[in-house]
Design a protein around this motif. Structure first.
Motif, PDB file in Angstrom:
ATOM      1  N   VAL A  65     -52.802 -11.255 -12.028  1.00 27.68           N
ATOM      2  CA  VAL A  65     -53.382 -10.008 -11.542  1.00 27.68           C
ATOM      3  C   VAL A  65     -52.445  -9.313 -10.554  1.00 27.68           C
ATOM      4  O   VAL A  65     -52.877  -8.493  -9.738  1.00 27.68           O
ATOM      5  N   THR A  66     -51.145  -9.625 -10.643  1.00 28.48           N
ATOM      6  CA  THR A  66     -50.170  -9.022  -9.735  1.00 28.48           C
ATOM      7  C   THR A  66     -50.159  -7.507  -9.851  1.00 28.48           C
ATOM      8  O   THR A  66     -49.916  -6.814  -8.862  1.00 28.48           O
ATOM      9  N   ALA A  67     -50.417  -6.984 -11.039  1.00 25.44           N
ATOM     10  CA  ALA A  67     -50.425  -5.536 -11.214  1.00 25.44           C
ATOM     11  C   ALA A  67     -51.580  -4.871 -10.490  1.00 25.44           C
ATOM     12  O   ALA A  67     -51.538  -3.662 -10.229  1.00 25.44           O
ATOM     13  N   SER A  68     -52.622  -5.637 -10.142  1.00 25.96           N
ATOM     14  CA  SER A  68     -53.807  -5.069  -9.505  1.00 25.96           C
ATOM     15  C   SER A  68     -53.895  -5.358  -8.016  1.00 25.96           C
ATOM     16  O   SER A  68     -54.525  -4.598  -7.279  1.00 25.96           O
ATOM     17  N   TRP A  69     -53.292  -6.460  -7.574  1.00 23.04           N
ATOM     18  CA  TRP A  69     -53.435  -6.894  -6.189  1.00 23.04           C
ATOM     19  C   TRP A  69     -52.071  -7.071  -5.540  1.00 23.04           C
ATOM     20  O   TRP A  69     -51.147  -7.608  -6.145  1.00 23.04           O
ATOM     21  N   ALA A  70     -51.959  -6.632  -4.284  1.00 22.64           N
ATOM     22  CA  ALA A  70     -50.727  -6.754  -3.506  1.00 22.64           C
ATOM     23  C   ALA A  70     -50.989  -7.623  -2.278  1.00 22.64           C
ATOM     24  O   ALA A  70     -52.079  -7.589  -1.698  1.00 22.64           O
ATOM     25  N   VAL A  71     -49.981  -8.390  -1.877  1.00 26.24           N
ATOM     26  CA  VAL A  71     -50.085  -9.284  -0.727  1.00 26.24           C
ATOM     27  C   VAL A  71     -49.513  -8.600   0.506  1.00 26.24           C
ATOM     28  O   VAL A  71     -48.436  -7.999   0.457  1.00 26.24           O
ATOM     29  N   VAL A  72     -50.237  -8.698   1.609  1.00 21.71           N
ATOM     30  CA  VAL A  72     -49.774  -8.208   2.909  1.00 21.71           C
ATOM     31  C   VAL A  72     -49.872  -9.356   3.899  1.00 21.71           C
ATOM     32  O   VAL A  72     -50.865 -10.092   3.923  1.00 21.71           O
ATOM     33  N   GLY A  73     -48.842  -9.543   4.707  1.00 24.95           N
ATOM     34  CA  GLY A  73     -48.840 -10.589   5.716  1.00 24.95           C
ATOM     35  C   GLY A  73     -49.121 -10.033   7.100  1.00 24.95           C
ATOM     36  O   GLY A  73     -48.677  -8.928   7.436  1.00 24.95           O
ATOM     37  N   ALA A  74     -49.855 -10.788   7.907  1.00 23.60           N
ATOM     38  CA  ALA A  74     -50.184 -10.369   9.279  1.00 23.60           C
ATOM     39  C   ALA A  74     -50.776 -11.552  10.015  1.00 23.60           C
ATOM     40  O   ALA A  74     -51.101 -12.581   9.414  1.00 23.60           O
ATOM     41  N   ALA A  75     -50.947 -11.411  11.318  1.00 18.04           N
ATOM     42  CA  ALA A  75     -51.709 -12.395  12.077  1.00 18.04           C
ATOM     43  C   ALA A  75     -53.137 -12.414  11.550  1.00 18.04           C
ATOM     44  O   ALA A  75     -53.635 -11.412  11.033  1.00 18.04           O
ATOM     45  N   PRO A  76     -53.828 -13.554  11.652  1.00 18.22           N
ATOM     46  CA  PRO A  76     -55.160 -13.653  11.038  1.00 18.22           C
ATOM     47  C   PRO A  76     -56.141 -12.570  11.465  1.00 18.22           C
ATOM     48  O   PRO A  76     -56.919 -12.074  10.640  1.00 18.22           O
ATOM     49  N   GLY A  77     -56.140 -12.173  12.727  1.00 17.00           N
ATOM     50  CA  GLY A  77     -57.073 -11.143  13.172  1.00 17.00           C
ATOM     51  C   GLY A  77     -56.853  -9.820  12.470  1.00 17.00           C
ATOM     52  O   GLY A  77     -57.794  -9.196  11.958  1.00 17.00           O
ATOM     53  N   LEU A  78     -55.603  -9.373  12.435  1.00 20.18           N
ATOM     54  CA  LEU A  78     -55.282  -8.123  11.750  1.00 20.18           C
ATOM     55  C   LEU A  78     -55.522  -8.249  10.253  1.00 20.18           C
ATOM     56  O   LEU A  78     -56.022  -7.311   9.617  1.00 20.18           O
ATOM     57  N   ALA A  79     -55.204  -9.412   9.669  1.00 18.20           N
ATOM     58  CA  ALA A  79     -55.436  -9.613   8.239  1.00 18.20           C
ATOM     59  C   ALA A  79     -56.915  -9.462   7.905  1.00 18.20           C
ATOM     60  O   ALA A  79     -57.284  -8.857   6.878  1.00 18.20           O
TER      61      ALA A  79
END
Length: 379
Positions: free
Chosen positions: A147-161
């Motif tokens: 499902v890579t075409a539909s979903w993108a990964v973003v990294g952050a600290a857990p609170g912001l995530a």
């Protein structure tokens, strides 16, 4: 530039170029992180904001797989190194796909939402993992989808995530606009909170420091999945950090990464990967014999080290550059970066027998530089 993925197991496609590369000042990363921004013009400030929990890093070149069906967790548990039985919805796990000889092939970031298991993977590995999993289904009630075409990964600290997940709300691309909020699959996937460096219930530490002193405790990190067609919208108003800052923080946390801290013969013990990715008392899985034998009867042939590099040169060593001592190569650089506080730093795999106080020489495009080591994996 695009990042290889698949839509179906064994079918090669490419992930879209990240729209965040159109942000002012964006400079594209190279190598394994191609397809997302290396920095946005001020990498030192970006890293500080990322570590303060105020910035997010674009990881949309990572692959995303889903596994559905009632047998999904027991099936993945039987194939990989971590215990995945009985995990609660939203509880994050890390697990490895090993070769029959126990070498690290793939690193899977795992989180389940009670109906679907979500996996994020290193860029370029999605097709191989999806195809291998598809071959391993046999008669079990599981389905693997890319499902890579539909979903993108973003990294952050857990609170912001968590705030980004709430903001995304999360219908995947193609879901009807009038779908009710409680439609299955219409909610954002759970956030994957990196377990590093917490020691699992049946894992082992190879680190040379006490758990309380492990530098990974200073790097809480999470991955949030957002609909790819809403990536720019979800991150509107959020400061952005490039992979330069994210990698510098990862190196300082002694956190291994598949494809960088690995080669064709890396076993988990060498990078202290047992602590978060291996369960030592679960049933059999591919590569388990090597994991148990080395842990119980032997020692890993190599060990991960953290290097403080001489900062006199303008460039950093590249992945694979030699590490030498006494005129002989004793290892190689896995990742290097400029940290906003520590300066030029790197991780490297070296021979286990290398003296822990040895001053090393690291090769690079401008010649060799000296480097002092901090012991990550105790010899």
């Amino acid at each position: 530039m695009t990042t290889p993925t698949t839509d179906q197991p064994g079918t090669a496609t490419t992930a879209p170029r990240s729209p965040l590369l159109d942000a002012p000042g964006a400079v594209e990363a190279q190598g394994q992180d191609a397809g997302v921004a290396w920095h946005y013009g001020d990498p030192v400030r970006e890293q500080r904001l990322l570590e303060a929990g105020e910035a997010a890093v674009d990881l949309s070149n990572r692959g995303v797989l889903t596994v559905t069906g009632p047998d999904r967790l027991s099936w993945l548990n039987s194939l990989t190194s971590q215990s995945l039985l009985g995990i609660a919805p939203g509880q994050a796990r890390e697990t490895l796909i090993l070769s029959p000889h126990g070498h690290v092939e793939h690193d899977l970031h795992v989180v389940d939402d009670a109906t679907t298991t979500w996996l994020t993977l290193e860029p370029g590995s999605t097709g191989a993992v999806a195809a291998w999993l598809d071959r391993m289904r046999f008669m079990l009630r599981v389905e693997v989808a890319d499902v890579t075409a539909s979903w993108a990964v973003v990294g952050a600290a857990p609170g912001l995530a968590g705030r980004l997940a709430a903001r995304s709300g999360g219908a995947p691309h193609g879901t009807p606009a009038n779908a009710p909020d409680d439609t299955p699959g219409n909610q954002a996937p759970p956030v994957w909170v990196d377990p590093w460096p917490a020691l699992g219930a049946s894992s082992a530490s190879y680190a040379a420091v006490d758990e309380a002193a492990h530098p990974g405790r200073e790097r809480p990190f999470a991955e949030v999945l957002v609909p790819r067609d809403r990536l720019t919208e979800v991150l509107a108003g959020v400061p952005l950090a490039g992979t330069w800052g994210a990698e510098a923080s990862r190196i300082a946390a002694w956190r291994p990464r598949q494809g960088l801290e690995t080669d064709h013969r890396t076993i988990p013990h060498e990078a202290d990967w047992l602590r978060t990715a291996v369960h030592l008392q679960k049933g059999c899985y591919r590569g388990q014999e090597t994991v148990a034998r080395v842990h119980n009867l032997g020692r890993p042939p190599r060990r991960l080290v953290f290097l403080h590099l001489d900062g006199s040169q303008h460039t950093l060593p590249a992945h694979g550059d030699p590490v030498s001592f006494g005129g002989r190569q004793v290892g190689f650089v896995t990742t290097a970066a400029r940290h906003h506080e520590l300066g030029p730093v790197a991780l490297a795999l070296v021979k286990r027998s290398l003296p822990v106080d040895a001053v090393l020489l690291v090769g690079g495009s401008e010649g060799e530089v000296s480097a002092s080591q901090e012991v990550v994996v105790a010899p």
